[in-house]
Enzyme design. Structure first.
Site, PDB file in Angstrom:
ATOM      1  N   GLU A   1      -2.944  -4.804  -3.264  1.00 23.56           N
ATOM      2  CA  GLU A   1      -3.621  -5.497  -4.401  1.00 23.56           C
ATOM      3  C   GLU A   1      -3.515  -4.787  -5.316  1.00 23.56           C
ATOM      4  OE1 GLU A   1      -4.809  -4.810  -1.221  1.00 23.56           O
ATOM      5  OE2 GLU A   1      -6.246  -6.380  -0.572  1.00 23.56           O
TER       6      GLU A   1
ATOM      7  N   CYS B   1     -10.273  -5.102  -0.040  1.00 27.70           N
ATOM      8  CA  CYS B   1     -11.405  -3.675   0.026  1.00 27.70           C
ATOM      9  C   CYS B   1     -12.274  -3.986  -1.073  1.00 27.70           C
ATOM     10  CB  CYS B   1     -10.818  -2.356   0.206  1.00 27.70           C
ATOM     11  SG  CYS B   1     -10.426  -1.788  -1.254  1.00 27.70           S
TER      12      CYS B   1
ATOM     13  N   CYS C   1     -10.608  -3.052  -4.695  1.00 28.14           N
ATOM     14  CA  CYS C   1      -9.622  -4.133  -5.155  1.00 28.14           C
ATOM     15  C   CYS C   1     -10.360  -5.248  -5.430  1.00 28.14           C
ATOM     16  CB  CYS C   1      -8.800  -4.547  -3.806  1.00 28.14           C
ATOM     17  SG  CYS C   1      -7.384  -3.203  -3.729  1.00 28.14           S
TER      18      CYS C   1
ATOM     19  N   ASN D   1       1.004  -1.265   0.096  1.00 27.31           N
ATOM     20  CA  ASN D   1       0.009  -0.089   0.063  1.00 27.31           C
ATOM     21  C   ASN D   1       0.882   1.206  -0.001  1.00 27.31           C
ATOM     22  OD1 ASN D   1       0.588  -0.689   2.822  1.00 27.31           O
ATOM     23  ND2 ASN D   1      -1.189   0.297   3.435  1.00 27.31           N
TER      24      ASN D   1
ATOM     25  N   GLU E   1       0.454   5.455   0.686  1.00 29.14           N
ATOM     26  CA  GLU E   1      -0.593   6.464   1.017  1.00 29.14           C
ATOM     27  C   GLU E   1      -0.036   7.594   0.668  1.00 29.14           C
ATOM     28  OE1 GLU E   1      -1.222   5.461   5.319  1.00 29.14           O
ATOM     29  OE2 GLU E   1      -2.539   3.734   4.984  1.00 29.14           O
TER      30      GLU E   1
ATOM     31  N   CYS F   1      -4.004   0.354  -2.528  1.00 27.56           N
ATOM     32  CA  CYS F   1      -3.933  -0.594  -1.846  1.00 27.56           C
ATOM     33  C   CYS F   1      -2.804  -1.564  -2.319  1.00 27.56           C
ATOM     34  CB  CYS F   1      -5.231  -1.556  -1.830  1.00 27.56           C
ATOM     35  SG  CYS F   1      -6.331  -0.899  -0.789  1.00 27.56           S
TER      36      CYS F   1
HETATM   37  N1  THU Z   1      -5.196  -1.589   2.613  1.00 29.02           N
HETATM   38  C1  THU Z   1      -4.611  -2.556   1.516  1.00 29.02           C
HETATM   39  O1  THU Z   1      -3.617  -2.212   0.928  1.00 29.02           O
HETATM   40  N2  THU Z   1      -5.402  -3.513   1.401  1.00 29.02           N
HETATM   41  C2  THU Z   1      -6.293  -4.068   1.914  1.00 29.02           C
HETATM   42  O2  THU Z   1      -6.802  -5.390   1.653  1.00 29.02           O
HETATM   43  C3  THU Z   1      -7.005  -3.214   2.964  1.00 29.02           C
HETATM   44  C4  THU Z   1      -6.422  -1.760   3.260  1.00 29.02           C
HETATM   45  C5  THU Z   1      -4.464  -0.519   3.025  1.00 29.02           C
HETATM   46  C6  THU Z   1      -5.127   0.947   2.549  1.00 29.02           C
HETATM   47  C7  THU Z   1      -4.582   1.840   3.561  1.00 29.02           C
HETATM   48  O3  THU Z   1      -3.278   2.240   3.168  1.00 29.02           O
HETATM   49  C8  THU Z   1      -4.360   1.013   4.975  1.00 29.02           C
HETATM   50  O4  THU Z   1      -4.330  -0.225   4.243  1.00 29.02           O
HETATM   51  C9  THU Z   1      -5.358   1.278   5.927  1.00 29.02           C
HETATM   52  O5  THU Z   1      -6.513   1.024   5.451  1.00 29.02           O
END
Ligand code: THU
Length: 150
Positions: free
Chosen positions: A65, A100, A103, A52, A54, A63
């Site tokens: 994925e 999520c 994704c 991920n 941010e 994310c």
């Molecule tokens: N996140 C992912 O990268 N993948 C997931 O399956 C769930 C959430 C990330 C998004 C954000 O950077 C952090 O996790 C918190 O939600």
């Protein structure tokens, strides 16, 4: 894991999860401090990893994925067998981290929902493999567009 007898061997599931866990160290998550890694297996055997990423403006976050999918597609790869995902608080071991909704929708674009396997860590140890059709029932895909999409 047991119940899932798909196109991916148990050895491959373990390998993908190890890659996903390793990728958590690349996670850029200074805001949530929730670090996620993913390892996407292409039909040709290539593994694309992701973490991920941010952003100070929050909503541009990507994310793990989708990072893996977009890396693959941008390299010309569009056929996939499975993805392993590991996530958890920074500095702690990665655990159960279901993808999520956004994704899941990206998976729907490129994967056969009856075949594509999503590999998650179980809370009490071990792996769980699920089909995309279980995580996104009645999903909207390219075939639902009049144009047929793609
Ligand atoms: N996140 C992912 O990268 N993948 C997931 O399956 C769930 C959430 C990330 C998004 C954000 O950077 C952090 O996790 C918190 O939600």
């Amino acid at each position: 894991m047991g119940e899932m007898t798909g196109q991916v061997t148990e050895e491959m599931r373990e390998r993908l999860m190890a890659e996903a866990e390793r990728m958590r160290s690349r996670s850029y998550a200074p805001y949530s401090e929730f670090c996620v890694g993913a390892a996407l297996l292409a039909a040709d055997g290539t593994v694309f990893t992701g973490c991920n990423v941010e952003n100070a403006a929050y909503s541009p976050a990507n994310c793990a994925e989708r990072t893996a999918f977009f890396k693959a597609v941008s390299e010309g790869v569009r056929q996939f067998s499975a993805i392993a995902i590991a996530g958890g608080a920074k500095g702690k071991p990665g655990g159960f981290c279901p993808p999520c909704g956004v994704c899941r929708q990206v998976m729907m674009e490129f994967c056969d929902p009856e075949r594509f396997e999503i590999i998650l860590k179980k809370k009490r140890g071990g792996l769980k493999g699920m089909r995309l059709s279980e995580l996104l029932p009645f999903g909207f895909g390219p075939e639902h567009l009049d144009s047929g999409g793609k």
